[in-house]
Design a protein around this motif. Structure first.
Motif, PDB file in Angstrom:
ATOM      1  N   LEU A  87       0.240   5.883  -8.999  1.00  0.00           N
ATOM      2  CA  LEU A  87      -0.129   5.152  -7.787  1.00  0.00           C
ATOM      3  C   LEU A  87       0.916   4.068  -7.565  1.00  0.00           C
ATOM      4  N   ASP A  88       1.417   3.953  -6.354  1.00  0.00           N
ATOM      5  CA  ASP A  88       2.396   2.889  -6.071  1.00  0.00           C
ATOM      6  C   ASP A  88       1.729   1.629  -5.525  1.00  0.00           C
ATOM      7  N   PHE A  89       0.602   1.794  -4.828  1.00  0.00           N
ATOM      8  CA  PHE A  89      -0.200   0.629  -4.436  1.00  0.00           C
ATOM      9  C   PHE A  89      -1.601   1.072  -4.050  1.00  0.00           C
ATOM     10  N   VAL A  90      -2.518   0.099  -4.135  1.00  0.00           N
ATOM     11  CA  VAL A  90      -3.910   0.400  -3.819  1.00  0.00           C
ATOM     12  C   VAL A  90      -4.398  -0.566  -2.739  1.00  0.00           C
ATOM     13  N   ILE A  91      -5.187  -0.034  -1.815  1.00  0.00           N
ATOM     14  CA  ILE A  91      -5.776  -0.861  -0.755  1.00  0.00           C
ATOM     15  C   ILE A  91      -7.245  -1.057  -1.108  1.00  0.00           C
ATOM     16  N   ILE A  92      -7.688  -2.295  -1.115  1.00  0.00           N
ATOM     17  CA  ILE A  92      -9.086  -2.588  -1.467  1.00  0.00           C
ATOM     18  C   ILE A  92      -9.798  -3.065  -0.199  1.00  0.00           C
ATOM     19  N   ALA A  93     -10.724  -2.232   0.300  1.00  0.00           N
ATOM     20  CA  ALA A  93     -11.440  -2.553   1.548  1.00  0.00           C
ATOM     21  C   ALA A  93     -12.943  -2.484   1.303  1.00  0.00           C
ATOM     22  N   THR A  94     -13.358  -3.140   0.237  1.00  0.00           N
ATOM     23  CA  THR A  94     -14.764  -3.082  -0.187  1.00  0.00           C
ATOM     24  C   THR A  94     -15.457  -4.414   0.112  1.00  0.00           C
ATOM     25  N   PRO A  95     -16.786  -4.480  -0.095  1.00  0.00           N
ATOM     26  CA  PRO A  95     -17.502  -5.743   0.131  1.00  0.00           C
ATOM     27  C   PRO A  95     -16.885  -6.915  -0.650  1.00  0.00           C
ATOM     28  N   ILE A  96     -16.964  -8.086  -0.083  1.00  0.00           N
ATOM     29  CA  ILE A  96     -16.311  -9.289  -0.634  1.00  0.00           C
ATOM     30  C   ILE A  96     -16.564  -9.494  -2.137  1.00  0.00           C
ATOM     31  N   PRO A  97     -17.838  -9.375  -2.616  1.00  0.00           N
ATOM     32  CA  PRO A  97     -18.054  -9.687  -4.044  1.00  0.00           C
ATOM     33  C   PRO A  97     -17.368  -8.717  -5.016  1.00  0.00           C
ATOM     34  N   LEU A  98     -16.829  -7.609  -4.506  1.00  0.00           N
ATOM     35  CA  LEU A  98     -16.153  -6.653  -5.407  1.00  0.00           C
ATOM     36  C   LEU A  98     -14.648  -6.914  -5.509  1.00  0.00           C
ATOM     37  N   HIS A  99     -14.121  -7.777  -4.634  1.00  0.00           N
ATOM     38  CA  HIS A  99     -12.664  -7.937  -4.558  1.00  0.00           C
ATOM     39  C   HIS A  99     -12.039  -8.391  -5.879  1.00  0.00           C
ATOM     40  N   LYS A 100     -12.652  -9.409  -6.482  1.00  0.00           N
ATOM     41  CA  LYS A 100     -12.009 -10.014  -7.659  1.00  0.00           C
ATOM     42  C   LYS A 100     -11.832  -8.979  -8.782  1.00  0.00           C
ATOM     43  N   ARG A 101     -12.941  -8.316  -9.137  1.00  0.00           N
ATOM     44  CA  ARG A 101     -12.888  -7.363 -10.259  1.00  0.00           C
ATOM     45  C   ARG A 101     -11.897  -6.229  -9.964  1.00  0.00           C
ATOM     46  N   MET A 102     -11.986  -5.704  -8.718  1.00  0.00           N
ATOM     47  CA  MET A 102     -11.137  -4.556  -8.375  1.00  0.00           C
ATOM     48  C   MET A 102      -9.662  -4.944  -8.361  1.00  0.00           C
ATOM     49  N   LEU A 115      -5.128  -6.270  -0.365  1.00  0.00           N
ATOM     50  CA  LEU A 115      -6.529  -6.672  -0.546  1.00  0.00           C
ATOM     51  C   LEU A 115      -7.093  -7.193   0.766  1.00  0.00           C
ATOM     52  N   GLU A 116      -8.276  -6.686   1.138  1.00  0.00           N
ATOM     53  CA  GLU A 116      -8.898  -7.217   2.352  1.00  0.00           C
ATOM     54  C   GLU A 116      -9.220  -8.702   2.198  1.00  0.00           C
ATOM     55  N   LYS A 117      -9.224  -9.373   3.324  1.00  0.00           N
ATOM     56  CA  LYS A 117      -9.620 -10.782   3.347  1.00  0.00           C
ATOM     57  C   LYS A 117     -11.146 -10.878   3.325  1.00  0.00           C
ATOM     58  N   PRO A 118     -11.728 -11.981   2.909  1.00  0.00           N
ATOM     59  CA  PRO A 118     -11.104 -13.023   2.106  1.00  0.00           C
ATOM     60  C   PRO A 118     -10.859 -12.483   0.700  1.00  0.00           C
ATOM     61  N   PRO A 119      -9.781 -12.926   0.047  1.00  0.00           N
ATOM     62  CA  PRO A 119      -9.484 -12.362  -1.273  1.00  0.00           C
ATOM     63  C   PRO A 119     -10.641 -12.606  -2.244  1.00  0.00           C
ATOM     64  N   VAL A 142      -2.680 -10.129   0.955  1.00  0.00           N
ATOM     65  CA  VAL A 142      -4.038 -10.278   1.495  1.00  0.00           C
ATOM     66  C   VAL A 142      -3.999  -9.947   2.982  1.00  0.00           C
ATOM     67  N   ASN A 143      -4.929  -9.103   3.411  1.00  0.00           N
ATOM     68  CA  ASN A 143      -4.866  -8.593   4.779  1.00  0.00           C
ATOM     69  C   ASN A 143      -5.384  -9.591   5.824  1.00  0.00           C
ATOM     70  N   PHE A 144      -4.819 -10.794   5.776  1.00  0.00           N
ATOM     71  CA  PHE A 144      -4.985 -11.748   6.881  1.00  0.00           C
ATOM     72  C   PHE A 144      -3.888 -11.376   7.879  1.00  0.00           C
ATOM     73  N   GLN A 145      -4.134 -10.331   8.656  1.00  0.00           N
ATOM     74  CA  GLN A 145      -3.050  -9.727   9.433  1.00  0.00           C
ATOM     75  C   GLN A 145      -2.492 -10.641  10.523  1.00  0.00           C
ATOM     76  N   ASN A 146      -3.286 -11.662  10.918  1.00  0.00           N
ATOM     77  CA  ASN A 146      -2.766 -12.579  11.937  1.00  0.00           C
ATOM     78  C   ASN A 146      -1.631 -13.460  11.422  1.00  0.00           C
ATOM     79  N   THR A 147      -1.416 -13.459  10.100  1.00  0.00           N
ATOM     80  CA  THR A 147      -0.286 -14.235   9.568  1.00  0.00           C
ATOM     81  C   THR A 147       1.037 -13.529   9.836  1.00  0.00           C
TER      82      THR A 147
END
Ligand code: NAD
Length: 418
Positions: A87-102, A115-119, A142-147
């Motif tokens: 795997l070259d990279f992974v996209i994490i688009a899961t519920p907020i409380p799962l972000h840290k562990r994943m 990683l989806e926002k908020p990190p 972090v997918n704060f895409q407006n940045t």
């Protein structure tokens, strides 16, 4: 020119094209947008998709079929997926409380992350993630895409060039309408905690978090060190029958002396275009969510900047892809760049103590056959007045507002909910 020979095996073709292999965790909800972007970039030969993880794939047949048609392998446990050999990279688009562990698990396998926002929503969680990221050295975007938009980058550059002189304050307003249906979209919407983990879902940590993130970046002209929040006074309210907030006003002092006023609500009658005003001693810049940017100079002359239409999510993917390939050194938004936002959000909860319910008499509640809509009576006028005078709601005449505590953020390291 490179001519592709169909006889070249896939792995070698990938190497020739420098085509990275992506994997997606969470294909429903906002994962649908990621599926579409992965499919687009794959059709352009920029990436391929090796794997996806989704425990409820039967609910998202369309996305499952798209990803499988790209040759991606389906997993139901992300830890198994992370063992995939290349795997070259992974996209994490899961519920907020799962972000840290994943995110930490991916980094520990040496895999870069989009990683989806908020990190994360608790400062101690974000700090733990930053520590792992820095130790392992793989990038996390972090997918704060407006940045990533040209208009926002131009805003930051114009501030740095001194086009409005010395910046005194930032004022941001985000007023959206969200119905009961919005809160029924998943089981963590509108909660403070879910399965024992912090969620803090609301206008600040989720729906309008882009506005908070960008405002705090603007306060430091893009330098997070300059914008470090020193203290905050915040008032958190709820019009909807939820645990968390749907309406916030806050006053924040950043390290460089800039005063930031934030106003976000999901109890408006309509979706107004959110905006950030940066006010200097020689003019004012206004950046809007529709990616327009306006400069008003010291003599009151208005200059509108022009930008080409762009796909912000694509920007975020391409930025990380270039970073992994070594063609780019800087991410639009890494974990550390989110620290001021997460710290501010935590301070806002501590400052408010409680999320104060808005009395029913101050609400317009309307039902139709599909849903219930809740708006705060007179919210537009209230926010207009408060934002122009740079006041908190409790400093105006509004009856339901509650005065709150100032919280020092200089040594704040752990979320304290009231
Ligand atoms: N960048 C943006 O503009 C934007 C917009 C909307 C949402 N988001 C963010 O996207 C994230 C997801 O939000 P959502 O509303 O789509 O959430 P959601 O609850 O709808 O879940 C998204 C997906 O994750 C899957 N999932 C849940 N647990 C999983 C697990 N253990 N392993 C693998 N997959 C799992 C769900 O089945 C679902 O398909 C949030 O962080 C949210 O803030 C970002």
């Amino acid at each position: 020119m490179l001519v592709l020979n169909r006889a070249i095996p896939n792995q070698r073709r990938r190497m020739i094209l420098n085509q990275l292999k992506a994997a997606l965790i969470g294909i429903g909800g906002f994962g649908k947008s990621h599926t579409a972007m992965i499919s687009k970039l794959a059709s352009e030969g920029i990436i391929s998709c090796a794997a996806f993880c989704e425990p409820n794939a039967d609910k998202f047949e369309k996305e499952r079929d798209i990803l499988q048609s790209l040759g991606a392998q389906h997993y139901t446990d992300y830890r198994d997926m992370l063992k995939h050999p290349d795997l070259d990279f992974v996209i994490i688009a899961t519920p907020i409380p799962l972000h840290k562990r994943m995110c930490i698990d991916a980094l520990e396998q040496g895999v870069p992350v989009l990683l989806e926002k908020p990190p994360a929503v608790a400062i101690e969680d974000l700090d733990a993630m930053i520590e792992v990221q820095q130790r392992i050295g793989q990038p996390v975007a972090v997918n704060f895409q407006n940045t990533s938009s040209q208009s926002f980058l131009q805003l930051l550059q114009s501030i740095r060039e001194g086009r409005i002189g010395k910046v005194a304050s930032v004022v941001a307003v985000g007023m959206w309408k969200r119905t009961q249906q919005y809160y029924e979209r998943n089981n963590w919407a509108g909660t403070l905690r879910y399965n024992g983990e912090y969620v803090l879902d609301g206008s600040m940590c989720n729906a309008l978090s882009h506005l908070w993130q960008n405002s705090l970046l603007a306060a430091g002209a893009g330098d997070p060190e300059q914008a470090q929040p020193q203290w905050i006074e915040a008032e958190l309210y709820k019009g909807h029958p939820i645990e968390s907030e749907d309406t916030v006003c806050a006053k924040i002092r950043s390290k460089n002396g800039v005063l930031v006023h934030m106003y976000t609500t999901l109890c408006n009658e309509n979706n107004d275009t959110p905006y950030i005003k940066v006010i200097g001693d020689k003019g004012e810049l206004q950046w809007n969510y529709d990616q327009s940017l306006r400069l008003t100079d010291g003599e009151g002359k208005i200059h509108n900047f022009e930008f080409e239409k762009e796909d912000l999510m694509r920007n975020m993917y391409m930025n990380l892809i270039r970073r992994i390939r070594g063609e780019e050194t800087k991410l639009f938004c890494d974990l550390a760049a989110c620290r001021n936002f997460v710290l501010t959000a935590n301070g806002a909860f501590t400052s408010s103590g409680l999320v104060h319910p808005i009395p029913e008499g101050a609400l317009d509640i309307a039902s139709d056959e599909t849903t219930v809509t809740t708006a705060i009576k007179g919210i537009r006028e209230l926010v207009k007045e408060a934002s122009e005078k740079q006041q908190l709601f409790s400093e105006t005449a509004v009856q339901w507002a509650v005065r709150t505590q100032r919280v020092d953020l200089r040594d704040y390291r752990q979320l304290q909910l009231g």
